[in-house]
Design a protein around this motif. Sequence first.
Motif, mmCIF file in Angstrom:
data_model
loop_
_atom_site.group_PDB
_atom_site.id
_atom_site.type_symbol
_atom_site.label_atom_id
_atom_site.label_comp_id
_atom_site.label_asym_id
_atom_site.label_seq_id
_atom_site.Cartn_x
_atom_site.Cartn_y
_atom_site.Cartn_z
ATOM 1 N N ARG A 129 36.357 69.743 47.021
ATOM 2 C CA ARG A 129 37.398 68.762 47.324
ATOM 3 C C ARG A 129 38.286 69.181 48.487
ATOM 4 N N GLY A 130 38.110 70.405 48.970
ATOM 5 C CA GLY A 130 38.928 70.870 50.081
ATOM 6 C C GLY A 130 40.341 71.234 49.693
ATOM 7 N N ARG A 131 40.532 71.662 48.442
ATOM 8 C CA ARG A 131 41.880 71.987 47.961
ATOM 9 C C ARG A 131 42.399 73.303 48.537
ATOM 10 N N GLU A 132 41.497 74.191 48.995
ATOM 11 C CA GLU A 132 41.931 75.477 49.522
ATOM 12 C C GLU A 132 40.886 76.037 50.473
ATOM 13 N N SER A 133 41.274 77.078 51.181
ATOM 14 C CA SER A 133 40.392 77.686 52.158
ATOM 15 C C SER A 133 39.273 78.464 51.477
ATOM 16 N N LEU A 134 38.275 78.835 52.271
ATOM 17 C CA LEU A 134 37.164 79.613 51.730
ATOM 18 C C LEU A 134 37.654 80.966 51.222
ATOM 19 N N GLY A 135 38.524 81.632 51.996
ATOM 20 C CA GLY A 135 39.037 82.933 51.572
ATOM 21 C C GLY A 135 39.771 82.860 50.251
ATOM 22 N N ARG A 136 40.627 81.852 50.126
ATOM 23 C CA ARG A 136 41.372 81.667 48.874
ATOM 24 C C ARG A 136 40.415 81.369 47.713
ATOM 25 N N SER A 137 39.377 80.597 47.961
ATOM 26 C CA SER A 137 38.406 80.287 46.916
ATOM 27 C C SER A 137 37.703 81.538 46.420
ATOM 28 N N VAL A 138 37.353 82.447 47.334
ATOM 29 C CA VAL A 138 36.667 83.675 46.938
ATOM 30 C C VAL A 138 37.608 84.559 46.122
ATOM 31 N N VAL A 139 38.874 84.661 46.539
ATOM 32 C CA VAL A 139 39.841 85.437 45.776
ATOM 33 C C VAL A 139 39.981 84.873 44.362
ATOM 34 N N LEU A 140 40.091 83.555 44.261
ATOM 35 C CA LEU A 140 40.231 82.920 42.953
ATOM 36 C C LEU A 140 38.988 83.129 42.106
ATOM 37 N N LEU A 141 37.814 83.047 42.721
ATOM 38 C CA LEU A 141 36.575 83.274 41.980
ATOM 39 C C LEU A 141 36.527 84.689 41.418
ATOM 40 N N LEU A 158 37.912 97.017 42.693
ATOM 41 C CA LEU A 158 37.501 97.207 44.089
ATOM 42 C C LEU A 158 36.755 95.994 44.624
ATOM 43 N N TRP A 159 36.258 95.133 43.740
ATOM 44 C CA TRP A 159 35.688 93.874 44.212
ATOM 45 C C TRP A 159 36.789 92.988 44.795
ATOM 46 N N LEU A 160 37.952 93.031 44.156
ATOM 47 C CA LEU A 160 39.024 92.078 44.476
ATOM 48 C C LEU A 160 39.917 92.542 45.620
ATOM 49 N N PHE A 161 40.372 93.787 45.584
ATOM 50 C CA PHE A 161 41.428 94.214 46.504
ATOM 51 C C PHE A 161 41.062 94.094 47.981
ATOM 52 N N VAL A 216 45.770 87.817 34.213
ATOM 53 C CA VAL A 216 45.652 86.447 33.721
ATOM 54 C C VAL A 216 46.720 85.557 34.355
ATOM 55 N N ALA A 217 47.950 86.067 34.479
ATOM 56 C CA ALA A 217 49.030 85.281 35.067
ATOM 57 C C ALA A 217 48.717 84.913 36.522
ATOM 58 N N ILE A 218 48.205 85.878 37.291
ATOM 59 C CA ILE A 218 47.850 85.605 38.686
ATOM 60 C C ILE A 218 46.724 84.580 38.753
ATOM 61 N N THR A 219 45.741 84.713 37.865
ATOM 62 C CA THR A 219 44.617 83.770 37.860
ATOM 63 C C THR A 219 45.094 82.358 37.564
ATOM 64 N N VAL A 220 45.915 82.209 36.539
ATOM 65 C CA VAL A 220 46.430 80.882 36.180
ATOM 66 C C VAL A 220 47.302 80.332 37.299
ATOM 67 N N TRP A 221 48.115 81.195 37.897
ATOM 68 C CA TRP A 221 48.986 80.772 39.000
ATOM 69 C C TRP A 221 48.165 80.250 40.170
ATOM 70 N N TYR A 222 47.097 80.951 40.504
ATOM 71 C CA TYR A 222 46.249 80.511 41.602
ATOM 72 C C TYR A 222 45.549 79.198 41.278
ATOM 73 N N LEU A 223 45.211 79.006 40.002
ATOM 74 C CA LEU A 223 44.550 77.770 39.610
ATOM 75 C C LEU A 223 45.496 76.576 39.650
#
Length: 233
Positions: A129-141, A158-161, A216-223
């Motif tokens: 839907r184009g709600r966010e950039s590719l970089g942001r999508s990968v971080v959220l994933l 180390l996958w995330l940072f 969990v809080a960061i994940t929900v916040w990003y969602l």
Amino acid sequence: LLAAAALLKIYPGFVAVVLAAHQWRRQGRPPRREALLFLAALAVGTLPFAFLNVSGLLAPLRYNGLRPPHIESVAGSLLWLSGKIGGSTQVRLTYHSVNVYGVFSGFAAWSATVLFLAGVALVTWRARRGRESLGRSVVLLLLVILATSKLLSPQYLLWLFPVAAYVEGLRLRWLLLAGLTLVIYPYGYQLDHSLVRLPQHPLFMTAILARNALLVAITVWYLLCPERQSAGA
């Protein structure tokens, strides 16, 4: 490259799904050629081993499917916490890690799997839907994968940072997440020579519960929050 990475660790395959969703939106058509190349690369890397030993190829999937929640995972720490408020739980050293067993261990594992699939679907839908950039999508994933995984060893962060640093730069939330993880490992694991007795130390489990709550809080916040709103925090 993502296909080669997926042959080593499964999660880059989900990154490819999110990338395909972004590409679909930008081009206005499904990326069929790229998807076929990705699947072909996976087949080249997998089929020879399947012909030689199908059982051996599927063994890691069965192994991960049968293992109980790890004490450091969100599901495992909640299961351990349920034992402190009346539930029946045990901590055992199995599958080369400290795991939590209890009446609700199966429910916790299946719930984590359902949340994982729902999270990946939501991230892919937002990308389409184009709600966010590719970089942001990968971080959220990656956040969804870590928050719902049955195994959450410190090195998994180390996958995330590196991705988060590349996409967002220095942010307090990542420093706090890294700091709490350092408290768990290496310092928390030095509290006792017996891995099974480690959860008896308040500092060890407090650090795990705090780290997981923040994750969990960061994940929900990003969602829930738009990309621009959370970019400066």
